[in-house]
Design a protein around this motif. Structure first.
Motif, mmCIF file in Angstrom:
data_model
loop_
_atom_site.group_PDB
_atom_site.id
_atom_site.type_symbol
_atom_site.label_atom_id
_atom_site.label_comp_id
_atom_site.label_asym_id
_atom_site.label_seq_id
_atom_site.Cartn_x
_atom_site.Cartn_y
_atom_site.Cartn_z
ATOM 1 N N CYS A 53 48.464 60.175 14.246
ATOM 2 C CA CYS A 53 47.134 60.717 14.518
ATOM 3 C C CYS A 53 46.123 59.571 14.378
ATOM 4 O O CYS A 53 46.194 58.790 13.423
ATOM 5 C CB CYS A 53 46.790 61.848 13.548
ATOM 6 N N LEU A 54 45.226 59.467 15.340
ATOM 7 C CA LEU A 54 44.227 58.405 15.351
ATOM 8 C C LEU A 54 42.838 59.036 15.414
ATOM 9 O O LEU A 54 42.576 59.887 16.264
ATOM 10 C CB LEU A 54 44.437 57.476 16.557
ATOM 11 N N ILE A 55 41.967 58.627 14.500
ATOM 12 C CA ILE A 55 40.587 59.113 14.454
ATOM 13 C C ILE A 55 39.674 57.923 14.700
ATOM 14 O O ILE A 55 39.726 56.931 13.954
ATOM 15 C CB ILE A 55 40.258 59.757 13.094
ATOM 16 N N ARG A 56 38.849 58.019 15.756
ATOM 17 C CA ARG A 56 37.925 56.936 16.102
ATOM 18 C C ARG A 56 36.491 57.443 16.019
ATOM 19 O O ARG A 56 36.183 58.538 16.528
ATOM 20 C CB ARG A 56 38.204 56.409 17.512
ATOM 21 N N VAL A 57 35.625 56.653 15.409
ATOM 22 C CA VAL A 57 34.203 56.965 15.313
ATOM 23 C C VAL A 57 33.439 55.833 15.991
ATOM 24 O O VAL A 57 33.548 54.673 15.587
ATOM 25 C CB VAL A 57 33.746 57.114 13.845
ATOM 26 N N GLY A 58 32.686 56.166 17.035
ATOM 27 C CA GLY A 58 31.883 55.185 17.747
ATOM 28 C C GLY A 58 30.415 55.572 17.730
ATOM 29 O O GLY A 58 30.064 56.718 18.048
ATOM 30 N N VAL A 59 29.577 54.641 17.322
ATOM 31 C CA VAL A 59 28.141 54.901 17.216
ATOM 32 C C VAL A 59 27.397 53.832 18.001
ATOM 33 O O VAL A 59 27.604 52.624 17.785
ATOM 34 C CB VAL A 59 27.679 54.894 15.740
ATOM 35 N N THR A 60 26.564 54.267 18.943
ATOM 36 C CA THR A 60 25.676 53.372 19.678
ATOM 37 C C THR A 60 24.236 53.762 19.368
ATOM 38 O O THR A 60 23.966 54.615 18.524
ATOM 39 C CB THR A 60 25.946 53.474 21.183
ATOM 40 N N ALA A 61 23.310 53.110 20.057
ATOM 41 C CA ALA A 61 21.904 53.417 19.822
ATOM 42 C C ALA A 61 21.552 54.829 20.262
ATOM 43 O O ALA A 61 20.593 55.424 19.752
ATOM 44 C CB ALA A 61 21.018 52.398 20.545
ATOM 45 N N ASP A 62 22.290 55.381 21.209
ATOM 46 C CA ASP A 62 21.939 56.683 21.774
ATOM 47 C C ASP A 62 22.927 57.794 21.460
ATOM 48 O O ASP A 62 22.575 58.968 21.555
ATOM 49 C CB ASP A 62 21.814 56.572 23.306
ATOM 50 N N THR A 63 24.162 57.458 21.095
ATOM 51 C CA THR A 63 25.195 58.482 21.003
ATOM 52 C C THR A 63 26.138 58.193 19.848
ATOM 53 O O THR A 63 26.421 57.035 19.524
ATOM 54 C CB THR A 63 26.025 58.540 22.313
ATOM 55 N N ALA A 64 26.620 59.276 19.240
ATOM 56 C CA ALA A 64 27.701 59.212 18.259
ATOM 57 C C ALA A 64 28.893 59.970 18.840
ATOM 58 O O ALA A 64 28.764 61.121 19.259
ATOM 59 C CB ALA A 64 27.278 59.830 16.936
ATOM 60 N N VAL A 65 30.051 59.291 18.889
ATOM 61 C CA VAL A 65 31.242 59.876 19.494
ATOM 62 C C VAL A 65 32.370 59.846 18.469
ATOM 63 O O VAL A 65 32.620 58.814 17.833
ATOM 64 C CB VAL A 65 31.668 59.112 20.767
ATOM 65 N N LEU A 66 33.045 60.990 18.322
ATOM 66 C CA LEU A 66 34.205 61.099 17.443
ATOM 67 C C LEU A 66 35.397 61.573 18.274
ATOM 68 O O LEU A 66 35.313 62.579 18.986
ATOM 69 C CB LEU A 66 33.935 62.097 16.315
ATOM 70 N N GLN A 67 36.503 60.838 18.204
ATOM 71 C CA GLN A 67 37.723 61.196 18.923
ATOM 72 C C GLN A 67 38.876 61.341 17.933
ATOM 73 O O GLN A 67 39.031 60.516 17.031
ATOM 74 C CB GLN A 67 38.091 60.141 19.968
ATOM 75 N N VAL A 68 39.659 62.401 18.121
ATOM 76 C CA VAL A 68 40.861 62.637 17.321
ATOM 77 C C VAL A 68 42.022 62.800 18.283
ATOM 78 O O VAL A 68 42.018 63.704 19.120
ATOM 79 C CB VAL A 68 40.716 63.884 16.430
ATOM 80 N N THR A 109 37.309 65.333 21.574
ATOM 81 C CA THR A 109 36.173 64.414 21.615
ATOM 82 C C THR A 109 34.889 65.178 21.351
ATOM 83 O O THR A 109 34.588 66.159 22.041
ATOM 84 C CB THR A 109 36.077 63.708 22.978
ATOM 85 N N ALA A 110 34.142 64.732 20.340
ATOM 86 C CA ALA A 110 32.834 65.313 20.015
ATOM 87 C C ALA A 110 31.770 64.263 20.264
ATOM 88 O O ALA A 110 31.892 63.114 19.820
ATOM 89 C CB ALA A 110 32.792 65.769 18.563
ATOM 90 N N THR A 111 30.720 64.644 20.992
ATOM 91 C CA THR A 111 29.637 63.726 21.356
ATOM 92 C C THR A 111 28.312 64.330 20.939
ATOM 93 O O THR A 111 28.029 65.498 21.244
ATOM 94 C CB THR A 111 29.640 63.462 22.872
ATOM 95 N N ILE A 112 27.477 63.532 20.253
ATOM 96 C CA ILE A 112 26.159 63.980 19.813
ATOM 97 C C ILE A 112 25.144 62.917 20.219
ATOM 98 O O ILE A 112 25.267 61.753 19.810
ATOM 99 C CB ILE A 112 26.104 64.191 18.293
ATOM 100 N N PRO A 113 24.132 63.272 21.020
ATOM 101 C CA PRO A 113 23.085 62.297 21.361
ATOM 102 C C PRO A 113 22.170 62.063 20.165
ATOM 103 O O PRO A 113 21.736 63.005 19.506
ATOM 104 C CB PRO A 113 22.357 62.973 22.527
ATOM 105 N N LEU A 114 21.866 60.795 19.909
ATOM 106 C CA LEU A 114 21.016 60.442 18.773
ATOM 107 C C LEU A 114 19.561 60.271 19.156
ATOM 108 O O LEU A 114 18.683 60.397 18.307
ATOM 109 C CB LEU A 114 21.527 59.147 18.132
ATOM 110 N N ALA A 115 19.278 59.988 20.438
ATOM 111 C CA ALA A 115 17.888 59.747 20.847
ATOM 112 C C ALA A 115 17.040 61.001 20.655
ATOM 113 O O ALA A 115 15.899 60.941 20.180
ATOM 114 C CB ALA A 115 17.855 59.291 22.302
ATOM 115 N N ALA A 116 17.580 62.158 21.011
ATOM 116 C CA ALA A 116 16.815 63.396 20.881
ATOM 117 C C ALA A 116 16.525 63.708 19.427
ATOM 118 O O ALA A 116 15.459 64.216 19.075
ATOM 119 C CB ALA A 116 17.577 64.553 21.534
ATOM 120 N N LEU A 117 17.471 63.380 18.518
ATOM 121 C CA LEU A 117 17.251 63.661 17.099
ATOM 122 C C LEU A 117 16.173 62.773 16.515
ATOM 123 O O LEU A 117 15.339 63.201 15.726
ATOM 124 C CB LEU A 117 18.557 63.466 16.326
#
Length: 481
Positions: A339-354, A406-414
């Motif tokens: 099982c692989l869990i990846r967390v990616g964070v950019t200026a606009d988006t947070a992405v989590l993949q399992v 895959t879960a994606t959350i935009p950070l700019a709106a927050l």
């Protein structure tokens, strides 16, 4: 503790059920292998190729196969008796005993007509007690089994001696008969003992999990009692005092009810804090917990990418719930090895993949179509949590036999959302308030109750019933999220 039917596919079984099935299948094959090897081999060279010896040998082979059938039929009951699940019916041993006597009689007759050579006779002697002792070894203690094995050896030796077998051949019958019984003892009983220990360990883990849940419930109950116990007692006393003052026409009754209102607000906020502490998930904690739980279950788990520690608390909470639900689905529905869990964070988006390699069972159990509706119910609950943050969730099979979530959350709106640092949070009538409320959150009727209790014309400062209603709605939305 029983294997739930032989017809279920291998992938549908748990790991313990697979081990249990493998052990039972192995034990079931033992009498057949011995019957075909030790009872069938003498037909090539050791049995005289004449009608009577061949007929006796064939009859003996058929009796041995019938013994194998009865042994397999009694295996489940004897296994359950050894594990303490059920009692073995004693009448089931009657037919195997009769077949054993018939087999010994045929063997003695074959030896009496000089229809088999010494080596073939010894092989048939090895096979004679196998089917019965495989069942018997799981029903009685070891000492008693050894005593019965000696008695059985004496019976076979006596029958062959009466048939005329003498000398070295008769002397070899004793170790051969004992060897067959001891071979069953050292192969079948340790296997059953290992299964018993593993089932007990599995049951202990279940009990440990239930105790942990019960302990957490007790702790939550203690926290709620500590938060509400004293305040509710004060509210009751002040309400009684207000009733007495109101009946006497004293204006102090209004002051008492204002105090009751203040204590009720404080209690409501304290309850929200307690519930929020239980319902909010921390991303770092959930990542470490998922890695530890999956590793303990024998699944190789790796966490890569950004730790997410700098993300806003609502984003961390939502992604933490995704990690928790994904790890639960991997354990409950799939049978992966990695099982692989990846967390990616950019200026606009947070992405989590399992990702895991147990695509078929996990995908079937976690498909959006099968997820129940309502908050907190599998993928449907996760989508609702992410939708409150304008996020999205995708789940399904991927290339290479993987299952990916895959879960994606935009950070700019927050970061641009009003109410964070501009002083607009908590103000009634804010234009953004309806959008921020979780869909489906209902207005609490507390403000109406407060308006009915407080005497007409009495205003409780600028935080009147209207603003209380807005605060209540926000608290409800946060709790639902």
């Amino acid at each position: 503790m029983r294997v739930r039917g032989w017809h279920r596919s291998w992938q549908e079984r748990s790991k313990m059920e697979r081990i249990d099935l493998y052990s039972r299948f192995t034990i079931s094959c033992i009498p057949w292998l011995f019957a075909l090897a030790w009872q069938g081999t003498p037909f090539h060279h050791d049995i005289r190729h004449e009608p009577l010896p061949l007929a006796l040998g064939l009859a003996l082979l058929l009796v041995s196969l019938a013994q194998c059938l009865l042994s397999n039929r009694n295996l489940t009951a004897s296994y359950g008796h050894y594990l303490g699940v059920s009692a073995f019916p004693g009448r089931r041993l009657l037919a195997p005993l009769v077949l054993l006597v018939v087999a010994v009689g045929l063997l003695a007759t074959l030896a009496g007509v000089d229809g088999v050579k010494g080596s073939g006779l010894l092989l048939m002697t090895l096979n004679a007690p196998m089917a019965l002792v495989i069942t018997r070894v799981l029903l009685v203690p070891v000492r008693r089994f050894l005593v019965e094995s000696v008695c059985l050896t004496a019976l076979i030796t006596s029958a062959l001696a009466v048939a005329g077998i003498k000398g070295g051949t008769l002397a070899g019958v004793v170790p051969c008969s004992l060897f067959g019984c001891v071979l069953v003892l050292i192969s079948v009983r340790p296997s059953a003992w290992s299964m018993s220990v593993m089932w007990q360990a599995e049951q202990a883990r279940d009990i440990q999990a239930r105790l942990a849940v019960a302990e957490e419930r007790l702790r939550f109950g203690r926290d709620m009692h500590d938060v509400l116990g004293r305040n509710l007692a004060v509210i009751a006393l002040k309400s009684e005092l207000a009733v007495e003052l109101a009946q006497r026409g004293r204006p102090e009754a209004v002051d008492q009810m204002v105090e009751v209102q203040r204590i009720a607000r404080a209690s409501q906020q304290e309850v929200r804090d307690v519930v929020r502490g239980y319902r909010e998930a921390n991303l770092d904690t959930e990542l470490a917990g998922a890695q530890g739980v999956l590793s303990a279950a024998g699944i190789e788990c790796a966490v890569t990418g950004d730790s997410g520690g700098h993300l806003p608390p609502p984003v961390q909470s939502a992604l933490g719930w995704v990690v928790r639900e994904a790890a639960t689905n991997v354990l409950r529905h799939g049978d992966p090895s990695r099982c692989l869990i990846r967390v990616g964070v950019t200026a606009d988006t947070a992405v989590l993949q399992v990702e895991n390699d147990g695509a078929t069972p996990a995908g079937a159990a976690s498909s959006p179509a099968s997820a129940p509706d309502g908050p907190g119910s599998g993928l449907a609950g996760l989508r609702e949590r992410l939708a409150a943050l304008d996020g999205s969730l995708e789940a399904g099979p991927a290339k290479g036999g993987l299952f990916r979530l895959t879960a994606t959350i935009p950070l700019a709106a927050l970061s641009a959302e009003p109410g964070e640092g501009d002083g607009s949070e908590g103000k009634p009538g804010t234009a953004e308030e309806p959008r921020r409320r979780t869909p489906g959150a209902r207005r609490a009727p507390m403000s109406l109750c407060a308006a009915a209790i407080v005497a007409p014309g009495v205003m409780v400062g600028p935080e009147g019933p209207a603003s209380w209603r807005n605060d209540d709605d926000r608290g409800t939305g946060a709790a639902r999220r």
